[in-house]
Design a protein around this motif. Structure first.
Motif, PDB file in Angstrom:
ATOM      1  N   LEU A 273     -19.159   3.292 -17.139  1.00 31.14           N
ATOM      2  CA  LEU A 273     -19.975   2.769 -16.044  1.00 31.14           C
ATOM      3  C   LEU A 273     -20.194   3.831 -14.971  1.00 31.14           C
ATOM      4  N   PHE A 274     -19.150   4.585 -14.617  1.00 33.43           N
ATOM      5  CA  PHE A 274     -19.297   5.664 -13.643  1.00 33.43           C
ATOM      6  C   PHE A 274     -20.258   6.734 -14.164  1.00 33.43           C
ATOM      7  N   ILE A 275     -20.106   7.105 -15.424  1.00 33.30           N
ATOM      8  CA  ILE A 275     -20.979   8.126 -16.002  1.00 33.30           C
ATOM      9  C   ILE A 275     -22.422   7.638 -16.044  1.00 33.30           C
ATOM     10  N   THR A 276     -22.622   6.377 -16.391  1.00 32.29           N
ATOM     11  CA  THR A 276     -23.976   5.820 -16.401  1.00 32.29           C
ATOM     12  C   THR A 276     -24.579   5.837 -15.000  1.00 32.29           C
ATOM     13  N   THR A 277     -23.765   5.521 -13.997  1.00 36.24           N
ATOM     14  CA  THR A 277     -24.244   5.585 -12.610  1.00 36.24           C
ATOM     15  C   THR A 277     -24.652   7.006 -12.238  1.00 36.24           C
ATOM     16  N   GLY A 278     -23.846   7.987 -12.649  1.00 35.51           N
ATOM     17  CA  GLY A 278     -24.187   9.373 -12.358  1.00 35.51           C
ATOM     18  C   GLY A 278     -25.489   9.800 -13.000  1.00 35.51           C
ATOM     19  N   HIS A 279     -25.685   9.458 -14.255  1.00 33.45           N
ATOM     20  CA  HIS A 279     -26.930   9.829 -14.919  1.00 33.45           C
ATOM     21  C   HIS A 279     -28.113   9.055 -14.346  1.00 33.45           C
ATOM     22  N   THR A 280     -27.889   7.825 -13.893  1.00 34.48           N
ATOM     23  CA  THR A 280     -28.965   7.073 -13.240  1.00 34.48           C
ATOM     24  C   THR A 280     -29.408   7.773 -11.958  1.00 34.48           C
ATOM     25  N   MET A 281     -28.462   8.319 -11.216  1.00 34.29           N
ATOM     26  CA  MET A 281     -28.813   9.090 -10.020  1.00 34.29           C
ATOM     27  C   MET A 281     -29.676  10.295 -10.389  1.00 34.29           C
ATOM     28  N   TYR A 282     -29.320  10.944 -11.497  1.00 31.51           N
ATOM     29  CA  TYR A 282     -30.131  12.089 -11.911  1.00 31.51           C
ATOM     30  C   TYR A 282     -31.530  11.642 -12.332  1.00 31.51           C
ATOM     31  N   PHE A 283     -31.631  10.500 -13.018  1.00 31.31           N
ATOM     32  CA  PHE A 283     -32.948   9.998 -13.395  1.00 31.31           C
ATOM     33  C   PHE A 283     -33.800   9.719 -12.160  1.00 31.31           C
ATOM     34  N   MET A 284     -33.177   9.200 -11.102  1.00 27.38           N
ATOM     35  CA  MET A 284     -33.905   8.960  -9.849  1.00 27.38           C
ATOM     36  C   MET A 284     -34.380  10.276  -9.246  1.00 27.38           C
ATOM     37  N   TYR A 285     -33.510  11.294  -9.278  1.00 29.12           N
ATOM     38  CA  TYR A 285     -33.927  12.604  -8.777  1.00 29.12           C
ATOM     39  C   TYR A 285     -35.079  13.165  -9.602  1.00 29.12           C
ATOM     40  N   ALA A 286     -34.990  13.060 -10.924  1.00 33.19           N
ATOM     41  CA  ALA A 286     -36.045  13.594 -11.786  1.00 33.19           C
ATOM     42  C   ALA A 286     -37.376  12.882 -11.523  1.00 33.19           C
ATOM     43  N   TYR A 287     -37.327  11.566 -11.324  1.00 31.10           N
ATOM     44  CA  TYR A 287     -38.562  10.814 -11.039  1.00 31.10           C
ATOM     45  C   TYR A 287     -39.183  11.278  -9.725  1.00 31.10           C
ATOM     46  N   LYS A 288     -38.353  11.443  -8.689  1.00 27.22           N
ATOM     47  CA  LYS A 288     -38.881  11.899  -7.399  1.00 27.22           C
ATOM     48  C   LYS A 288     -39.433  13.315  -7.486  1.00 27.22           C
ATOM     49  N   ALA A 289     -38.736  14.181  -8.200  1.00 32.79           N
ATOM     50  CA  ALA A 289     -39.192  15.567  -8.318  1.00 32.79           C
ATOM     51  C   ALA A 289     -40.515  15.651  -9.067  1.00 32.79           C
ATOM     52  N   LYS A 290     -40.642  14.905 -10.151  1.00 34.21           N
ATOM     53  CA  LYS A 290     -41.900  14.932 -10.913  1.00 34.21           C
ATOM     54  C   LYS A 290     -43.043  14.305 -10.114  1.00 34.21           C
ATOM     55  N   ARG A 291     -42.743  13.252  -9.389  1.00 30.27           N
ATOM     56  CA  ARG A 291     -43.775  12.623  -8.573  1.00 30.27           C
ATOM     57  C   ARG A 291     -44.253  13.562  -7.468  1.00 30.27           C
ATOM     58  N   LYS A 292     -43.325  14.265  -6.848  1.00 32.16           N
ATOM     59  CA  LYS A 292     -43.702  15.228  -5.811  1.00 32.16           C
ATOM     60  C   LYS A 292     -44.529  16.364  -6.397  1.00 32.16           C
ATOM     61  N   HIS A 293     -44.153  16.804  -7.606  1.00 30.21           N
ATOM     62  CA  HIS A 293     -44.900  17.874  -8.258  1.00 30.21           C
ATOM     63  C   HIS A 293     -46.334  17.438  -8.565  1.00 30.21           C
ATOM     64  N   ARG A 294     -46.502  16.184  -9.006  1.00 35.34           N
ATOM     65  CA  ARG A 294     -47.852  15.682  -9.291  1.00 35.34           C
ATOM     66  C   ARG A 294     -48.688  15.571  -8.019  1.00 35.34           C
ATOM     67  N   LEU A 295     -48.059  15.138  -6.934  1.00 39.59           N
ATOM     68  CA  LEU A 295     -48.801  15.023  -5.675  1.00 39.59           C
ATOM     69  C   LEU A 295     -49.187  16.388  -5.120  1.00 39.59           C
ATOM     70  N   ASP A 296     -48.324  17.364  -5.298  1.00 39.65           N
ATOM     71  CA  ASP A 296     -48.621  18.714  -4.800  1.00 39.65           C
ATOM     72  C   ASP A 296     -49.748  19.375  -5.587  1.00 39.65           C
ATOM     73  N   THR A 297     -49.800  19.073  -6.896  1.00 42.80           N
ATOM     74  CA  THR A 297     -50.843  19.683  -7.718  1.00 42.80           C
ATOM     75  C   THR A 297     -52.123  18.855  -7.687  1.00 42.80           C
TER      76      THR A 297
END
Length: 588
Positions: free
Chosen positions: A564-588
């Protein structure tokens, strides 16, 4: 005549072409050793050798100090537990201060000071341990035994100082120097990170085995002397190599200033974000603020120096944690920290549980070697995935692979041969069922094999029955007739633990490079220091979990909590990846 002349000219041209080809081959042959020599003198190779020596010494020392503390306290784990708590607590408290110190000082001074403090602390600690082992009976008779307590305290403090210095050196070299040496080239940076991690994986297996053989074949005193000599030799070689790298890479001598104005601006940005735009005041408010500021500055000058230093330390720690929180990769770093709250690794907890399930020490050692190979495969996978899919997508793929492999561990909890007993979490029902004939309490020890001995006997048996391996105490004298009804559960557990190392180390390298690429150079040390503090904090949580549920019947519950802790950690990374990709799309 003309035909003969043309023929002679053609032959001359052919001879010239052949001679040119020969010369090019000779030059190429000569350039191969020349290029190899250039590489051996280059900064990358020097960093690899210096890192290998440092990691080898750290792994030897971390393994040996645990064994020494067990031997000193009569085969009891108390000193080892105190040492682990002190180390984790000190990094948790001083991680931000260490990182700030790395940021504020020149790179060569930071590296040399950290290296000198680390090796000197280990050397002095080794000398103290040699004296204690040699004259233990005499020391116990001085001051009614209080001199022994003083020696234990000195050993733990010196070992803790060495660990803090090692943390500073790791932040300086592996989080800062490598970025500058690669010229901020992402491909070269990924290659150096992967190579350093491979070196760490290899030393993690070989170094404890080497010092363990010395301690087993000779004695603890000889083991201390071996570590002492290694640290003195390593200090000289690492000092020379790091000095040479600093000279041949001019960019290392250039460091952005971290003056007080930058800190003030950072604080103002945070306050502005917290208060909003409506409170940026009017002339009267500004005047009052200036008056309050002047009165406050007078109050500060009246405060004793020690209190001002303490206030500055607290303010530095607070600013470091705030800087970590405001980083774009905050979620990715937190995700990595959450992966430390797990019992699914080759530490003393998992291997101790495996022993209770009838797994021998030799088999566990073999499984540790296979796990190291899986970790090396993860570093190779990281470099190839990054080239093909990019850094952020590499983290996503590694997370999915890591979670998928851990499903084997979850299945092992409910597979045949598992000793898990969920009723142990409900004391009331357990008590009622134990009162009934044939209740669950009579079957709770169905697949567990506790060590024999009275309550007053030491936790560990005689040294002759112990195999010392990395962070593990394994027993060879397994009682006869302790084979479980089925090995399916333990097979699934280690299948998941070993295969998960591939995704784990690939994910670790991904987050490490994200931190290197994203954090600005002036905050690189303090943010990585806070990241180290978070890692130690989450590591402490997993020990608290084990203390709360220490029986083998509880291990299945710890496995589920870890996932459960590991799943929470990877979920945090998925949230970061979504925000980073969304920001990249908006910038381009």
């Amino acid at each position: 005549m003309s035909q003969q002349a043309d023929a002679s000219q053609c032959s001359e041209v052919g001879v010239e072409l052949e001679s040119d080809a020969r010369e090019s081959r000779v030059k190429k042959a000569r350039s191969i050793p020349g290029s190899a020599l250039v590489y051996l003198k280059g900064p990358k190779f020097l960093i690899y050798v210096s890192g290998a020596l440092s990691m080898w010494g750290d792994r030897m020392w971390h393994f040996a100090i645990s064994v020494f503390l067990i031997e000193l306290y009569g085969h009891n784990l108390l000193l080892t537990a105190v040492f682990g708590l002190v180390v984790a607590g000190s990094v948790l408290l001083f991680g931000a201060l260490i990182g700030d110190w790395v940021d504020r000082n020149p790179r060569n001074k930071v590296a040399h000071a950290s290296l000198f403090i680390q090796n000197t602390s280990v050397t002095v600690c080794s000398i103290v341990l040699m004296l204690v082992f040699s004259y233990k009976q005499r020391i116990e008779q001085i001051w009614d035994g209080w001199l022994t307590v003083v020696c234990y305290t000195v050993v733990i403090i010196l070992a803790d100082v060495a660990n803090l210095a090692s943390t500073a050196l790791t932040i300086a070299i592996q989080r800062d120097w490598i970025v500058v040496i690669t010229g901020y080239n992402r491909g070269h940076l990924a290659g150096m990170n992967a190579t350093m991690r491979r070196i760490d994986q290899v030393t993690n297996i070989l170094a404890p085995l080497a010092v363990g053989q010395v301690m087993t074949l000779a004695s603890n005193v000889v083991g201390c002397g071996f570590i002492l000599g290694w640290n003195l030799l390593s200090l000289i070689v690492e000092f020379f190599f790091l000095s040479r790298v600093y000279r041949i890479v001019p960019a290392l001598s250039v460091k952005p200033p971290t003056d007080e104005d930058d800190q003030v601006c950072f604080k103002k940005k945070i306050r502005r974000g917290n208060r909003g735009q409506g409170l940026v005041g009017q002339p009267q408010a500004l005047t009052e603020g200036n008056c309050n500021l002047s009165v406050h500055s007078k109050d500060i000058t009246n405060v004793p120096l020690c209190f001002r230093r303490f206030r500055w330390l607290v303010s530095t720690c607070k600013d470091g944690w705030m800087a970590y929180y405001h980083q774009p990769v905050f979620l990715a770093g937190m995700g990595l920290a959450f992966l430390y709250t797990t019992v699914l690794g080759f530490d003393c907890i998992t291997t101790g549980y495996a022993y209770t399930q009838g797994i021998s020490g030799s088999l566990l050692s073999l499984l540790m070697g296979v796990s190291a190979v899986a970790g090396l495969m993860g570093t190779i996978m990281f470099t190839r995935l990054r080239k093909t899919y990019g850094l952020i997508n590499t983290g996503i793929i590694s997370s999915c692979l890591h979670l998928g492999c851990l499903l084997f561990c979850v299945c092992s909890v409910f597979a045949p041969g598992s000793p898990v007993d969920l009723s142990l979490l409900m004391p009331y029902f357990t008590y009622n069922s134990s009162a009934e004939p044939g209740g669950m309490a009579s079957q709770s020890q169905k697949h567990t094999y506790p060590l024999t001995g009275g309550n007053n006997q030491p936790l560990l048996p005689d040294r002759s029955s112990i195999h010392w391996t990395n962070n593990t105490v394994l027993f060879d004298n397994v009682p006869p007739g302790t084979a479980p009804e089925s090995y399916i559960s333990i097979i699934l557990l280690f299948l998941g633990v070993i295969t998960a190392r591939i995704g784990l180390w690939s994910f670790d390298l991904t987050v490490t490079q994200l931190l290197q690429e994203t954090i600005c150079e002036s905050e690189r040390g303090v943010v990585n220091g806070v990241q180290s503090s978070m890692n130690y904090l989450m590591d402490l949580l997993h020990f608290i979990m084990v203390i709360s549920a220490p029986q083998p019947e509880h291990f299945g519950i710890l496995v589920i909590i870890s996932v459960l802790f590991i799943t929470t950690g990877h979920t945090m990374y998925f949230m970061y990846a979504y925000k980073a990709k969304r920001k990249h799309r908006l910038d381009t």
